[in-house]
Design a protein around this motif. Structure first.
Motif, mmCIF file in Angstrom:
data_model
loop_
_atom_site.group_PDB
_atom_site.id
_atom_site.type_symbol
_atom_site.label_atom_id
_atom_site.label_comp_id
_atom_site.label_asym_id
_atom_site.label_seq_id
_atom_site.Cartn_x
_atom_site.Cartn_y
_atom_site.Cartn_z
ATOM 1 N N LEU A 32 0.833 -1.207 0.000
ATOM 2 C CA LEU A 32 0.000 0.000 0.000
ATOM 3 C C LEU A 32 0.867 1.256 0.000
ATOM 4 O O LEU A 32 0.619 2.194 -0.771
ATOM 5 N N VAL A 33 1.882 1.273 0.853
ATOM 6 C CA VAL A 33 2.786 2.427 0.911
ATOM 7 C C VAL A 33 3.500 2.607 -0.434
ATOM 8 O O VAL A 33 3.599 3.725 -0.960
ATOM 9 N N THR A 34 3.989 1.487 -1.008
ATOM 10 C CA THR A 34 4.663 1.550 -2.306
ATOM 11 C C THR A 34 3.719 2.061 -3.387
ATOM 12 O O THR A 34 4.093 2.888 -4.228
ATOM 13 N N TYR A 35 2.477 1.578 -3.355
ATOM 14 C CA TYR A 35 1.490 1.988 -4.358
ATOM 15 C C TYR A 35 1.183 3.483 -4.254
ATOM 16 O O TYR A 35 1.109 4.185 -5.271
ATOM 17 N N LEU A 36 1.029 3.968 -3.026
ATOM 18 C CA LEU A 36 0.738 5.391 -2.839
ATOM 19 C C LEU A 36 1.909 6.256 -3.287
ATOM 20 O O LEU A 36 1.713 7.300 -3.932
ATOM 21 N N LEU A 37 3.125 5.832 -2.961
ATOM 22 C CA LEU A 37 4.309 6.584 -3.379
ATOM 23 C C LEU A 37 4.451 6.576 -4.902
ATOM 24 O O LEU A 37 4.720 7.608 -5.523
ATOM 25 N N GLY A 38 4.278 5.392 -5.502
ATOM 26 C CA GLY A 38 4.391 5.287 -6.951
ATOM 27 C C GLY A 38 3.314 6.086 -7.668
ATOM 28 O O GLY A 38 3.589 6.769 -8.664
ATOM 29 N N SER A 39 2.087 6.013 -7.147
ATOM 30 C CA SER A 39 0.984 6.763 -7.761
ATOM 31 C C SER A 39 1.218 8.259 -7.652
ATOM 32 O O SER A 39 0.999 9.008 -8.619
ATOM 33 N N ALA A 40 1.677 8.706 -6.467
ATOM 34 C CA ALA A 40 1.928 10.135 -6.265
ATOM 35 C C ALA A 40 3.044 10.621 -7.183
ATOM 36 O O ALA A 40 2.933 11.685 -7.820
ATOM 37 N N GLY A 41 4.136 9.842 -7.272
ATOM 38 C CA GLY A 41 5.260 10.242 -8.120
ATOM 39 C C GLY A 41 4.868 10.339 -9.584
ATOM 40 O O GLY A 41 5.200 11.314 -10.268
ATOM 41 N N ASN A 42 4.154 9.335 -10.070
ATOM 42 C CA ASN A 42 3.737 9.358 -11.468
ATOM 43 C C ASN A 42 2.702 10.442 -11.732
ATOM 44 O O ASN A 42 2.716 11.079 -12.799
ATOM 45 N N PHE A 43 1.814 10.678 -10.766
ATOM 46 C CA PHE A 43 0.814 11.733 -10.934
ATOM 47 C C PHE A 43 1.481 13.111 -10.994
ATOM 48 O O PHE A 43 1.068 13.979 -11.770
ATOM 49 N N ILE A 44 2.526 13.298 -10.190
ATOM 50 C CA ILE A 44 3.256 14.569 -10.209
ATOM 51 C C ILE A 44 3.918 14.784 -11.573
ATOM 52 O O ILE A 44 3.865 15.881 -12.141
ATOM 53 N N ILE A 45 4.554 13.717 -12.102
ATOM 54 C CA ILE A 45 5.191 13.821 -13.419
ATOM 55 C C ILE A 45 4.153 14.157 -14.486
ATOM 56 O O ILE A 45 4.379 15.037 -15.345
ATOM 57 N N ILE A 46 3.008 13.491 -14.445
ATOM 58 C CA ILE A 46 1.941 13.746 -15.420
ATOM 59 C C ILE A 46 1.461 15.197 -15.319
ATOM 60 O O ILE A 46 1.257 15.879 -16.331
ATOM 61 N N THR A 47 1.317 15.683 -14.081
ATOM 62 C CA THR A 47 0.806 17.037 -13.858
ATOM 63 C C THR A 47 1.768 18.103 -14.353
ATOM 64 O O THR A 47 1.378 19.026 -15.088
ATOM 65 N N ILE A 48 3.043 17.980 -13.971
ATOM 66 C CA ILE A 48 3.983 19.044 -14.335
ATOM 67 C C ILE A 48 4.302 19.025 -15.830
ATOM 68 O O ILE A 48 4.527 20.084 -16.430
ATOM 69 N N THR A 49 4.316 17.839 -16.450
ATOM 70 C CA THR A 49 4.583 17.792 -17.890
ATOM 71 C C THR A 49 3.371 18.266 -18.695
ATOM 72 O O THR A 49 3.495 18.535 -19.894
ATOM 73 N N THR A 50 2.237 18.373 -18.043
ATOM 74 C CA THR A 50 1.040 18.906 -18.697
ATOM 75 C C THR A 50 0.937 20.412 -18.512
ATOM 76 O O THR A 50 0.589 21.148 -19.449
ATOM 77 N N GLN A 54 7.763 24.866 -19.664
ATOM 78 C CA GLN A 54 9.147 24.462 -19.902
ATOM 79 C C GLN A 54 9.280 22.967 -20.180
ATOM 80 O O GLN A 54 10.345 22.495 -20.571
ATOM 81 N N LEU A 55 8.203 22.233 -19.958
ATOM 82 C CA LEU A 55 8.239 20.781 -20.130
ATOM 83 C C LEU A 55 7.293 20.338 -21.252
ATOM 84 O O LEU A 55 6.530 19.383 -21.101
ATOM 85 N N GLN A 56 7.364 21.049 -22.367
ATOM 86 C CA GLN A 56 6.473 20.744 -23.487
ATOM 87 C C GLN A 56 7.213 20.183 -24.699
ATOM 88 O O GLN A 56 6.649 20.109 -25.786
ATOM 89 N N SER A 57 8.437 19.774 -24.510
ATOM 90 C CA SER A 57 9.194 19.191 -25.614
ATOM 91 C C SER A 57 8.784 17.727 -25.797
ATOM 92 O O SER A 57 8.155 17.129 -24.909
ATOM 93 N N PRO A 58 9.132 17.113 -26.946
ATOM 94 C CA PRO A 58 8.786 15.698 -27.159
ATOM 95 C C PRO A 58 9.274 14.773 -26.048
ATOM 96 O O PRO A 58 8.580 13.826 -25.677
ATOM 97 N N MET A 59 10.466 15.038 -25.501
ATOM 98 C CA MET A 59 11.007 14.179 -24.451
ATOM 99 C C MET A 59 10.055 14.098 -23.261
ATOM 100 O O MET A 59 9.777 13.010 -22.732
ATOM 101 N N TYR A 60 9.531 15.239 -22.832
ATOM 102 C CA TYR A 60 8.639 15.252 -21.680
ATOM 103 C C TYR A 60 7.229 14.794 -22.048
ATOM 104 O O TYR A 60 6.490 14.283 -21.197
ATOM 105 N N TYR A 61 6.865 14.948 -23.301
ATOM 106 C CA TYR A 61 5.585 14.413 -23.776
ATOM 107 C C TYR A 61 5.591 12.888 -23.676
ATOM 108 O O TYR A 61 4.617 12.265 -23.211
ATOM 109 N N PHE A 62 6.706 12.288 -24.088
ATOM 110 C CA PHE A 62 6.830 10.834 -23.973
ATOM 111 C C PHE A 62 6.930 10.406 -22.513
ATOM 112 O O PHE A 62 6.391 9.366 -22.120
#
Length: 312
Positions: A32-50, A54-62
């Motif tokens: 559960l702790v791992t899932y929450l950490l992983g979900s939070a980390g990936n959600f943060i990446i999705i949010t900031i790259t959206t 400064q994070l609108q290049s193809p690299m960050y899109y991928f």
């Protein structure tokens, strides 16, 4: 392992890691702790790259789509295992197992595909910088990502349709914490599984081609990097390439070891460790790995956490 006096007839029994009740609960909380950490980390990446200009290049899109795949992959296996551990039951219905196989295969294949696309993006950016904007145009990036998701759906459909077309003649007990296809094939007492082996062989051949593409991309990348006269330029390239290379190595090596090893009725601790690495730890660690040396991502994370407005 989960012990039951009655063998399930309409579903499967996942044995998990231990038959000790205290350990089952401990594993549930750790997952559960791992899932929450992983979900939070990936959600943060999705949010900031959206949101971050400064994070609108193809690299960050991928990278955004890699995080979407990681978040989805985590959600396929981990919540079910947490629920089963807390309930003290490893039972999953036939439909649940089929959906788990489909989505996990689709997202895992999608991850291989997006990692291949990302390595090609880095190759073009470093080895063909003058042609980068033409080769990696917005339209081509959208088509590449669409191909990633569609190919994942096709592979998931093929794998699921062939796997669940076989007849399960043995006790439907899977010595794993999720519906793992190699373990499912062991439940067949006929040659029905040969068609699954054929599909797996085809997908493996395509996956190996992707791996060769990644290797060739990095051979050219490092050949170009070591010719750079500027130490600062080399450092900048390494900050974007090394995290990607580490993610590729972690995911492909642990996944390959898990699937290429002969399946056993009593998996060893190493077998479980490999499966945990590519199903749980890899998608959990990816956001951290990509953020460690990338100042642009770290800046975007700080803006998000400090509730600062995103500006160009």
């Amino acid at each position: 392992m989960f012990v039951r006096n009655i063998t399930p007839t309409s579903g499967f029994l996942l044995t998990g890691f231990s038959d000790n009740r205290e350990l089952q609960i401990l594993h549930a909380w750790l997952f559960l702790v791992t899932y929450l950490l992983g979900s939070a980390g990936n959600f943060i990446i999705i949010t900031i790259t959206t949101l971050d200009p400064q994070l609108q290049s193809p690299m960050y899109y991928f990278l955004k789509h890699l995080s979407l795949l990681d978040l989805s992959s985590l959600s396929v296996t981990v919540p079910q295992y947490i629920y089963n551990s807390l309930e003290g039951s490893g039972y999953v219905s036939y439909t649940q197992c089929m959906l788990q196989v489909f989505f996990f295969t689709a997202f895992a294949w999608g991850e291989v595909a997006i990692l291949t696309v990302m390595s090609y993006d880095r190759y073009v950016a470093i080895c063909l910088p003058l042609h980068y904007e033409v080769i990696m145009s917005l339209r081509k990036c959208i088509w590449a990502v669409a191909a990633v998701w569609v190919s994942g759906g096709i592979s998931g459909t093929l794998y699921t349709a062939t796997t669940f077309s076989i007849r399960f003649c043995r006790a439907k007990i899977i010595p794993q914490f999720f519906c793992d296809v190699p373990q499912l094939l062991k439940l067949s007492c006929s040659n029905d599984y040969l068609i699954v082996i054929g599909v797996a062989g085809f997908l493996s051949a395509v996956g190996f081609t992707c791996f060769i593409g990644i290797v060739l991309s990095y051979v050219h990348i490092f050949s170009t990097v070591f010719k750079m006269p500027s130490a600062e330029g080399r450092s900048k390239v390494f900050s974007t390439c090394l995290p990607h290379l580490f993610v590729v190595s972690l995911f492909l090596s642990t996944g390959s070891c898990s699937y290429l090893n002969p399946t056993s009725d009593s998996p060893t601790a190493l077998d479980f460790l490999f499966s945990i690495f590519y199903t749980v730890l890899s998608p959990t660690l990816n956001p951290v790995i990509y953020s460690l040396r990338n100042e642009t991502i770290k800046s975007g994370v700080r803006k998000l956490l400090l509730n600062t407005k995103f500006t160009g």
